[in-house]
Design a protein around this motif. Structure first.
Motif, PDB file in Angstrom:
ATOM      1  N   MET A  96       2.749  13.428 -22.852  1.00 19.12           N
ATOM      2  CA  MET A  96       1.458  13.831 -22.315  1.00 19.12           C
ATOM      3  C   MET A  96       0.663  14.658 -23.321  1.00 19.12           C
ATOM      4  O   MET A  96      -0.536  14.541 -23.412  1.00 19.12           O
ATOM      5  CB  MET A  96       1.674  14.633 -21.035  1.00 19.12           C
ATOM      6  N   LYS A  97       1.366  15.492 -24.089  1.00 16.44           N
ATOM      7  CA  LYS A  97       0.652  16.341 -25.033  1.00 16.44           C
ATOM      8  C   LYS A  97       1.430  16.398 -26.340  1.00 16.44           C
ATOM      9  O   LYS A  97       2.362  17.183 -26.487  1.00 16.44           O
ATOM     10  CB  LYS A  97       0.471  17.744 -24.457  1.00 16.44           C
ATOM     11  N   PRO A  98       1.056  15.548 -27.329  1.00 17.44           N
ATOM     12  CA  PRO A  98       1.777  15.540 -28.602  1.00 17.44           C
ATOM     13  C   PRO A  98       1.620  16.871 -29.327  1.00 17.44           C
ATOM     14  O   PRO A  98       0.596  17.550 -29.174  1.00 17.44           O
ATOM     15  CB  PRO A  98       1.102  14.399 -29.376  1.00 17.44           C
ATOM     16  N   GLU A 147      -5.633  11.020 -20.834  1.00 16.47           N
ATOM     17  CA  GLU A 147      -6.257   9.698 -20.808  1.00 16.47           C
ATOM     18  C   GLU A 147      -6.391   9.076 -22.189  1.00 16.47           C
ATOM     19  O   GLU A 147      -6.881   7.957 -22.327  1.00 16.47           O
ATOM     20  CB  GLU A 147      -7.637   9.774 -20.144  1.00 16.47           C
ATOM     21  N   PHE A 148      -5.954   9.807 -23.249  1.00 20.74           N
ATOM     22  CA  PHE A 148      -6.029   9.242 -24.596  1.00 20.74           C
ATOM     23  C   PHE A 148      -5.127   8.014 -24.684  1.00 20.74           C
ATOM     24  O   PHE A 148      -3.945   8.063 -24.399  1.00 20.74           O
ATOM     25  CB  PHE A 148      -5.614  10.294 -25.626  1.00 20.74           C
ATOM     26  N   ASP A 154      -7.408   2.126 -19.791  1.00 21.25           N
ATOM     27  CA  ASP A 154      -8.811   1.739 -19.943  1.00 21.25           C
ATOM     28  C   ASP A 154      -9.361   2.013 -21.339  1.00 21.25           C
ATOM     29  O   ASP A 154     -10.544   1.784 -21.602  1.00 21.25           O
ATOM     30  CB  ASP A 154      -9.675   2.481 -18.915  1.00 21.25           C
ATOM     31  N   PHE A 155      -8.505   2.512 -22.231  1.00 19.87           N
ATOM     32  CA  PHE A 155      -8.952   2.895 -23.571  1.00 19.87           C
ATOM     33  C   PHE A 155      -9.009   1.661 -24.470  1.00 19.87           C
ATOM     34  O   PHE A 155      -8.031   0.924 -24.599  1.00 19.87           O
ATOM     35  CB  PHE A 155      -7.993   3.930 -24.164  1.00 19.87           C
ATOM     36  N   ILE A 156     -10.168   1.413 -25.087  1.00 16.51           N
ATOM     37  CA  ILE A 156     -10.300   0.314 -26.059  1.00 16.51           C
ATOM     38  C   ILE A 156      -9.815   0.850 -27.396  1.00 16.51           C
ATOM     39  O   ILE A 156     -10.434   1.738 -27.984  1.00 16.51           O
ATOM     40  CB  ILE A 156     -11.762  -0.158 -26.180  1.00 16.51           C
ATOM     41  N   GLY A 157      -8.675   0.339 -27.861  1.00 18.69           N
ATOM     42  CA  GLY A 157      -8.013   0.935 -29.024  1.00 18.69           C
ATOM     43  C   GLY A 157      -8.063   0.103 -30.280  1.00 18.69           C
ATOM     44  O   GLY A 157      -8.796  -0.888 -30.400  1.00 18.69           O
TER      45      GLY A 157
END
Length: 247
Positions: A137-139, A190-191, A195-198
């Motif tokens: 969740m949090k790198p 949400e990163f 829904d993230f276009i990567g």
């Protein structure tokens, strides 16, 4: 002549020119790293002497490093008081993403027509390196630094594949500036969510060879990035001590 690479992601420690970094170079990198990682928060005020003492360095290289960082917009001089880490304004974020849409979008469109097999292969390698990032969740700061190297290299390969040297130089400068925001974005849940276009989407659009599709996908990728970054800012940094710097 082939464009000189700036982001040497396979080995970012060895300087290919064999030059020993000066004390000013070392001070610059250490201060810049603290600003990017937000251990020096936006709006934080400090003096040259305080920073030199913290870095265990003399004032001269610190002063010269701060002059470079001031020119790049990372710090601001406060007359008779010292320096301040430049606050991050919403208007600056808006302007940066609008500019990235222009230059990165054009680079993707040109790359769709000009990318070589070697450049395409390097983008595939970078996608594979991205896939090695552990799901969390949090790198932590080390993992985010690795992600930044991969992100910078991915966009630089596309810039070089465009065949436009001026566009390449411009995109490198924008990527360096964007590193301040990456830590906020990458720390948000949400990163790279569903829904993230990567990067994989961008890569596919480029190798398919349609300039307009590549441009459109790059724009969608940047919009995904902007959306997550804005959420990261409006929901507040992890350390509330820096909230007053978000203007």
């Amino acid at each position: 002549m082939a464009a000189e690479r700036v982001f040497k992601w396979r080995d970012d420690i060895v300087d290919g020119r064999g030059r020993t970094p000066s004390l000013t170079d070392k001070a610059y990198e250490r201060i810049r790293e603290r600003i990017v990682e937000r251990s020096l928060e936006p709006g934080h005020a400090f003096t040259e002497a305080e920073l030199a003492r913290h870095l265990e360095m003399s004032k001269t290289p610190v002063r010269e490093a701060l002059a470079r960082l001031q020119m790049e917009g990372f710090v601001q001089a406060i007359p008779r008081r010292g320096y301040m880490v430049t606050p991050l304004h919403m208007s600056a974020i808006r302007d940066l993403f609008a500019f990235r849409a222009l230059v990165d979008g054009e680079a993707a469109a040109l790359a769709a027509a000009h990318i070589s097999a070697r450049q395409s292969g390097e983008l595939e390698e970078l996608l594979e390196a991205s896939a090695l990032t552990p799901p969390q969740m949090k790198p932590d700061a080390c993992e985010i630094a690795r992600m930044i190297r991969i992100d910078n290299a991915f966009h630089e390969v596309i810039a070089i594949a465009s065949g436009n040297e001026r566009l390449h130089r411009c995109i490198v400068g924008v990527l360096r500036e964007f590193e301040r925001f990456y830590h906020i974005e990458a720390s948000h849940p949400e990163f790279y969510g569903p829904d993230f276009i990567g990067h994989a989407d961008v890569y596919r659009s480029i190798v398919e060879g349609s300039a307009e599709a590549a441009r459109k996908t790059m724009h969608a990728h940047l919009e995904s990035s902007r959306r997550v970054l804005i959420k990261g800012i409006t929901e507040g940094p992890s350390d509330t001590s820096g909230q007053s710097a978000w203007l």
